[in-house]
Design an enzyme around this catalytic site. Structure first.
Site, PDB file in Angstrom:
ATOM      1  CB  SER A  93      -0.859  -0.292   0.977  1.00  0.00           C
ATOM      2  OG  SER A  93      -1.841   1.192   1.099  1.00  0.00           O
ATOM      3  CG  HIS A  94       0.140   3.813   3.083  1.00  0.00           C
ATOM      4  ND1 HIS A  94      -0.781   2.612   3.074  1.00  0.00           N
ATOM      5  CD2 HIS A  94       0.432   4.025   4.374  1.00  0.00           C
ATOM      6  CE1 HIS A  94      -1.019   2.402   4.573  1.00  0.00           C
ATOM      7  NE2 HIS A  94      -0.198   3.079   5.333  1.00  0.00           N
ATOM      8  CE  LYS A 119      -7.707   1.736   1.604  1.00  0.00           C
ATOM      9  NZ  LYS A 119      -7.611   1.277   3.015  1.00  0.00           N
ATOM     10  CG  ASP A 163      -2.677  -0.203  -2.612  1.00  0.00           C
ATOM     11  OD1 ASP A 163      -2.506   0.697  -2.019  1.00  0.00           O
ATOM     12  OD2 ASP A 163      -3.267  -1.048  -2.043  1.00  0.00           O
ATOM     13  CG  ASP A 207      -5.822   1.180  -1.355  1.00  0.00           C
ATOM     14  OD1 ASP A 207      -5.095   1.820  -1.342  1.00  0.00           O
ATOM     15  OD2 ASP A 207      -6.186   0.168  -0.559  1.00  0.00           O
ATOM     16  NE  ARG A 208      -4.079   3.961   2.749  1.00  0.00           N
ATOM     17  CZ  ARG A 208      -3.667   4.112   4.342  1.00  0.00           C
ATOM     18  NH1 ARG A 208      -3.053   5.344   4.630  1.00  0.00           N
ATOM     19  NH2 ARG A 208      -3.846   2.888   5.245  1.00  0.00           N
TER      20      ARG A 208
HETATM   21  C1  G1P Z   1      -4.270   1.373   8.247  1.00  0.00           C
HETATM   22  C2  G1P Z   1      -5.781   2.404   8.307  1.00  0.00           C
HETATM   23  C3  G1P Z   1      -7.012   1.437   8.142  1.00  0.00           C
HETATM   24  C4  G1P Z   1      -6.731   0.759   6.609  1.00  0.00           C
HETATM   25  C5  G1P Z   1      -5.558   0.039   6.610  1.00  0.00           C
HETATM   26  C6  G1P Z   1      -5.398  -0.572   5.147  1.00  0.00           C
HETATM   27  O1  G1P Z   1      -4.665   0.284   9.313  1.00  0.00           O
HETATM   28  O2  G1P Z   1      -5.629   2.799   9.557  1.00  0.00           O
HETATM   29  O3  G1P Z   1      -8.085   2.475   8.125  1.00  0.00           O
HETATM   30  O4  G1P Z   1      -8.138   0.052   6.396  1.00  0.00           O
HETATM   31  O5  G1P Z   1      -4.603   0.783   7.013  1.00  0.00           O
HETATM   32  O6  G1P Z   1      -5.110   0.353   4.286  1.00  0.00           O
HETATM   33  P1  G1P Z   1      -3.934   0.386  10.648  1.00  0.00           P
HETATM   34  O7  G1P Z   1      -2.359   0.521  10.551  1.00  0.00           O
HETATM   35  O8  G1P Z   1      -4.463   1.496  11.394  1.00  0.00           O
HETATM   36  O9  G1P Z   1      -4.457  -0.835  11.403  1.00  0.00           O
HETATM   37 ZN    ZN Z   2      -3.285   1.495  -0.400  1.00  0.00          ZN
END
Ligand code: G1P
Ligand code: ZN
Length: 544
Positions: A113-114, A377, A280, A282-283
Site C-alpha cells: 500500500s502506502h 477502496k 496501490d 486505493d487511498r
Molecule cells: C491502516 C488504516 C486503516 C486501513 C488500513 C489498510 O490500518 O488505519 O484505516 O484500513 O491501514 O489500508 P492500521 O495501520 O491503522 O491498522
Molecule cells: Zn493502499
C-alpha cells in the site's frame, strides 16, 4: 517442467494483518518465506485447485520476482487459469473489480500500500476472495494456522519464464496465463458512474485539476481517465510512471508526504482541485485552493451530494464509516434518513455490508473512500467524484466545505501517530487504558469530563461474527470524542493511533485550526492513557 514438492520449515510471523501480510523486503526475500505464505493460502482455500486467479501488484521493488514465484506455485497447485496484469501492475481497486468481473476464485495482490518501497522498504501480499473483497478474519486465521505448520510447498520447476509485458495467452505447465491490460475496463466502470461529458465541459470552461500519482500504480489509470478521456492537460498529471521505489518518496497521500502538493495548493494561481493516490491506488487525498479536505468531511460531502452523480442518483441504500472516522457522516445520514453503520477499522467489514446490499458508500479516516462499485477502496473514484461535484455545482472545494459546515456543523478531526519501537511497551499503553476503563465515567481529565467509555466491539449484522478489542472509545460531556487503537499494519514496533474529534455547531466558528480546536481533547486522552509516562516519548511521530 515438473512439479516439485519442496521441503520447508514454518515461519512464526505470517499472520495477515488489517491489509494482508506486510513485512520488510529483506524478510520477504528469505528463502521460502513468500513460498510458504502462498502455499498456505492454497492449502487454506481448496477451491483454488481447478479454479482461476487474478494476479498483480503495485509495482514496488521485487514485484516481478514475487509474481513469477507465485505463478509457479499456482501452476503446481492445480490452478487452471491465471489472469496477470501487464507488467505485473494492478491497482487494488482494479484488482477487486477484475476478480469479480472474471468470476475468478480469488486474487493475489502484491502490495504494501502506502508504505515505502525499494530494497530497504516494505513488501506485502494479500489474498482477495471471489467477491473481489478482502479475506474474512476466519480465512486469515486459517491461512495463519496453516503457515505455522507448513512443511512443504509445491512448485513448478524449470518452467520457461512468462514475459509479463507481453499481452495475450501464455502457458505455464497445465495452467494458462493471460497477460491483460487492466486500465480500459477500470476506466469504463468510472465512466459509467460519473458524467464525463459534464466534466469535459467544466474543464473546457476553465476548471483546473492537478493529480499526483506519486510514481505509483495509479499513474497509467490517471493518464487514461484524466488525460485521454477527459482532456486534462498532460502536464497536470505528474509522477505518473510507476517506479519500484516510488522515486524515493513515501507513496502516501497525506499532507506530510505530499508537501509539494500542499504548497502548490497555497499559491495564488493554484488549481481548483489537487489530488493524490497511494502506492496501490486505493487511498486518496483531496485538496482545494488553500484548503485540505479531511477524509471524514470528504466522505460526508460525497454522501450529502451523491444524488447529483449519475451512478448514485437513485439514492443510497446506506452508508458506513470505520469507528475512528469522524461522525460527520452520521449527521448527513440522520438528516437524509439513511442507515449508517460504524464498523471496526479495515475494509473487510464494509465488504460484508456491501455484499448484503446494505450500504452504497463507505469510508475511513485514513484517506480511503469507495462505493458498491468495488470491494476495495478506490482512490481515483474519489477524485472523479469530487471533480464531477465541482462540475455539477460550479462551486469551489472551499465553498462546498463551508456550505457543508453551515448546514451540518464542522467535525474537527485529527489523528496522532505515536511510534513506539518496542511493540510490547506500546501494547501496554492500550492494555493499561483498557484495564482502567471501569473507572473512566465521570472522571475529570484537564478541562473535560468523561461521559462514557468502552472497548469497541462489533457484531457483524450480516454474518453475526463478533470482533472484540477494536479500540478504546472515550466520549466526553459535550460530545467530543477520543479514540485509541494500535495499528495492525506495522512492520516493526507498534504505532498507537489517537483519533481526536469535536463538533462545532452549524452557526459557530468553523475557522479554527484542528490543532487548536482539539487541544483539550488531545490533552485529556494523553493524560488518561499516560502515553508519555509509559513510553518515554515526547510526542507523536506525525499528525494528520
Ligand atoms: C491502516 C488504516 C486503516 C486501513 C488500513 C489498510 O490500518 O488505519 O484505516 O484500513 O491501514 O489500508 P492500521 O495501520 O491503522 O491498522
Ligand atoms: Zn493502499
Amino acid at each position: 517442467m515438473s512439479i516439485a514438492i519442496v521441503p520447508t520449515r514454518a515461519f512464526a510471523d505470517q499472520r495477515p494483518g488489517t491489509a494482508g501480510l506486510r513485512k520488510r523486503v529483506a524478510v520477504f526475500r528469505q528463502p521460502n518465506y513468500l513460498e510458504n505464505f502462498v502455499q498456505s493460502v492454497f492449502d487454506a482455500v481448496p477451491e483454488l485447485r481447478g479454479g482461476s486467479i487474478v494476479v498483480g501488484g503495485d509495482g514496488r521493488f521485487w514485484n516481478r520476482e514475487a509474481i513469477r514465484t507465485l505463478l509457479c506455485i499456482a501452476a503446481a497447485n492445480g490452478v487452471v487459469r491465471a489472469s496477470v496484469a501487464c507488467g505485473g501492475l494492478l491497482s487494488t481497486p482494479a484488482a477487486a473489480m477484475e476478480i469479480r468481473a472474471r468470476g475468478a476464485t480469488g486474487g493475489f495482490l502484491l502490495t504494501a500500500s502506502h508504505n515505502p518501497g525499494g530494497p530497504e522498504g516494505d513488501f506485502g501480499i494479500k489474498f482477495n476472495i471471489a467477491t473481489g473483497g478482502q479475506a474474512s478474519e476466519s480465512l486469515c486465521e486459517r491461512i495463519h494456522a496453516r503457515s505455522r505448520e507448513i512443511h512443504r510447498y509445491k512448485l513448478l520447476e524449470n518452467a520457461s519464464e512468462i514475459e509479463l509485458d507481453e499481452l495475450g495467452q501464455h502457458q505455464l505447465g497445465a495452467m494458462s496465463v493471460e497477460i491483460f491490460d487492466p486500465v480500459p475496463a477500470y476506466a469504463d466502470v468510472l465512466e459509467r458512474l460519473f458524467d464525463f461529458e459534464r466534466i469535459r465541459g467544466a474543464l473546457r470552461a476553465g476548471l483546473r485539476v492537478h493529480f499526483d500519482a506519486l510514481n505509483a500504480v495509479a499513474g497509467p489509470y490517471a493518464e487514461e481517465i484524466l488525460v485521454r478521456r477527459l482532456g486534462v492537460p498532460a502536464t497536470s498529471v505528474v509522477h505518473s510512471k510507476p517506479l519500484p521505489d516510488f522515486g524515493g518518496r513515501h507513496p502516501d497521500p497525506n499532507p506530510h508526504s505530499c508537501a509539494a502538493l500542499v504548497a502548490l495548493a497555497g499559491r495564488a494561481d493554484a488549481p481548483d482541485l489537487l489530488a493524490a493516490t497511494d502506492g496501490d491506488g486505493d487511498r486518496n487525498m483531496i485538496i482545494g485552493k488553500g484548503v485540505l479536505v479531511s477524509p471524514g468531511d470528504s466522505l460526508a460531502i460525497l454522501v450529502a451530494n451523491a444524488h447529483r452523480i449519475p451512478g448514485y442518483a437513485d439514492g443510497l441504500k446506506g452508508v458506513a464509516r470505520s469507528m475512528p472516522t469522524s461522525r460527520a457522516l452520521d449527521r448527513v445520514a440522520a438528516k437524509r434518513g439513511i442507515p449508517c453503520y460504524e464498523t471496526p477499522t479495515g475494509w473487510r467489514f464494509f465488504c460484508n455490508l456491501l455484499e448484503a446490499g446494505r450500504i452504497s458508500l463507505c469510508g475511513e479516516e485514513s484517506f480511503g473512500t469507495s462505493s458498491d462499485h468495488a470491494r476495495e477502496k478506490d482512490g481515483l473514484w474519489a477524485v472523479l467524484f469530487w471533480l464531477d461535484l465541482l462540475a455539477v455545482t460550479g462551486l469551489s472545494v472551499r465553498e462546498l466545505l463551508e456550505r457543508h459546515w453551515a448546514e451540518f456543523g464542522r467535525d474537527y478531526f485529527m489523528r496522532e501517530d505515536w511510534q513506539v519501537p518496542d511493540a510490547n511497551l506500546g501494547k501496554s499503553v492500550l492494555d493499561g487504558a483498557v484495564a482502567a476503563l471501569p473507572g473512566f465515567a465521570g472522571r475529570q481529565c484537564g478541562a473535560l469530563v468523561i461521559e462514557s467509555a468502552d472497548n469497541f466491539a462489533y457484531t457483524d449484522p450480516v454474518d453475526g461474527s463478533l470482533s472484540r478489542n477494536q479500540g478504546l472509545r472515550v466520549l466526553f460531556v459535550g460530545g467530543a470524542r477520543g479514540v485509541l487503537r494500535a495499528s495492525g499494519t506495522d512492520t516493526s514496533g507498534v504505532t498507537l493511533r489517537f483519533y481526536l474529534e469535536r463538533h462545532a455547531a452549524p452557526d459557530s466558528d468553523h475557522g479554527q485550526l484542528p490543532a487548536q480546536a482539539l487541544a483539550e481533547v488531545a490533552a485529556a486522552m494523553h493524560e488518561l492513557t499516560r502515553v508519555r509516562e509509559l513510553t518515554g516519548l515526547v510526542g507523536p511521530r506525525s499528525v494528520v
